[in-house]
Design an enzyme around this catalytic site. Sequence first.
Site, mmCIF file in Angstrom:
data_model
loop_
_atom_site.group_PDB
_atom_site.id
_atom_site.type_symbol
_atom_site.label_atom_id
_atom_site.label_comp_id
_atom_site.label_asym_id
_atom_site.label_seq_id
_atom_site.Cartn_x
_atom_site.Cartn_y
_atom_site.Cartn_z
ATOM 1 N N THR A 198 0.825 -1.293 -0.162
ATOM 2 C CA THR A 198 -0.102 0.164 0.116
ATOM 3 C C THR A 198 0.664 1.418 -0.086
ATOM 4 O O THR A 198 1.821 1.545 0.517
ATOM 5 C CB THR A 198 -1.065 0.172 1.211
ATOM 6 N N VAL A 227 -11.709 -7.036 0.571
ATOM 7 C CA VAL A 227 -11.338 -5.442 0.419
ATOM 8 C C VAL A 227 -10.721 -5.224 1.741
ATOM 9 O O VAL A 227 -11.113 -5.694 2.907
ATOM 10 C CB VAL A 227 -12.803 -4.872 0.183
ATOM 11 N N GLY A 228 -9.479 -4.662 1.624
ATOM 12 C CA GLY A 228 -8.956 -4.004 2.814
ATOM 13 C C GLY A 228 -9.376 -2.704 3.221
ATOM 14 O O GLY A 228 -10.616 -2.179 3.007
ATOM 15 N N THR A 249 -1.152 2.029 6.444
ATOM 16 C CA THR A 249 -0.703 0.949 5.532
ATOM 17 C C THR A 249 -0.470 -0.389 6.251
ATOM 18 O O THR A 249 -0.586 -0.004 7.681
ATOM 19 C CB THR A 249 0.391 0.956 4.811
HETATM 20 N N1 GLY Z 1 -3.630 -2.123 4.074
HETATM 21 C C1 GLY Z 1 -3.959 -2.617 3.049
HETATM 22 C C2 GLY Z 1 -4.806 -3.725 3.085
HETATM 23 O O1 GLY Z 1 -4.835 -4.387 4.038
HETATM 24 O O2 GLY Z 1 -5.270 -4.153 1.994
#
Ligand code: GLY
Length: 349
Positions: A198, A227-228, A249
């Site tokens: 990220t 999905v994050g 991130t």
């Molecule tokens: N922080 C990025 C994700 O978990 O997709």
Amino acid sequence: MSKLSRRNFMKTGLAIGASSFIFKASPLLPAQPEKKIIAIASSNGLKATERAMELLRQGADPLDAVIAGVNLVEEDPEDTSVGYGGLPNEEGEVELDASVMHGPTHNAGAVAALRGIKTPSKVAKLVMERCDHALLVGEGALKFAKAHGFKEENLLTERAREIWLRWKETLSERDNWFPPKSEKLPAEVKSFVDAYGTINCLALDSQGNLAGVTTTSGLAFKLPGRVGDSPIIGAGLYVDNDIGAAGSTGRGEANLLNCGSFQVVNFMAQGYSPEEACLRTLQKIAEKTKYQPHLLDKDGLPRFGLNFYALNKKGEFGAASMWSGAYYAVHDGRENKLREAAYLFKRKK
Ligand code: GLY
């Protein structure tokens, strides 16, 4: 939280306090603080902060500046955590998530599980500007991007395909996939398991306006459709033009359960410095991890990485990580460099 590194907390807190305003001398008027222009990003974002600063100096909108910055990383095949070249899901498909938020209009847009488009951050901005929704996902997001003239492309580079294939071939000794006999890659492949890359980039322009973007290929080898936090406003990104901006991130699932970026901005609203706000948010997340014992190490501490980046209206900035050893990119108008992030827990050597 006994293991919270107070020394580090204090040390970096003081460093930020020392980054004072630059005063302009004038023979007639009392010295006025010069308006700060700042761009900060995750550690993979040095070229993003450089580009964002160039544009901010030319008077660009801060959202356009940060998007142009992260586009360089989205289009870079060498970054395996973002855009083109990002590691795929368990079926070998690259699925991208991104969000943007514009302080002056308090508006945002996002896309999730988007396939085939190298620059999801640009599509996220179009979602914000060119439809009456805030988040589009999957097939719908791709149709929307194509309607706006984006070209659908194969995002899986040869390197990412090979890493994915080796991951698949070494998952189990009881399936029908074999890795090649002489092989150096498995050690490298291991480093990508549980990898959450990220890029987050935040900016403050000379008018005191804030904006941010977060973009990612998400967790390597994730379930299709996962999905994050990156495309979720309040989790992977949040901007309040009266207070500050924050982004993240790291392990998105932990952040999603705690609305981390919103928490960081709220802590800044309560008067905490950007760095303290990041640390307090991480502390809350670490405490809540007790409800998920499979995420705790043998000392009872979170065994995942998570990072927050924050920038306030005054141009103060900071970042903090769950574990020591993290860096972040800062262009403070004078120099563009990586700085050490504060941390909650010190990694054992
Ligand atoms: N922080 C990025 C994700 O978990 O997709």
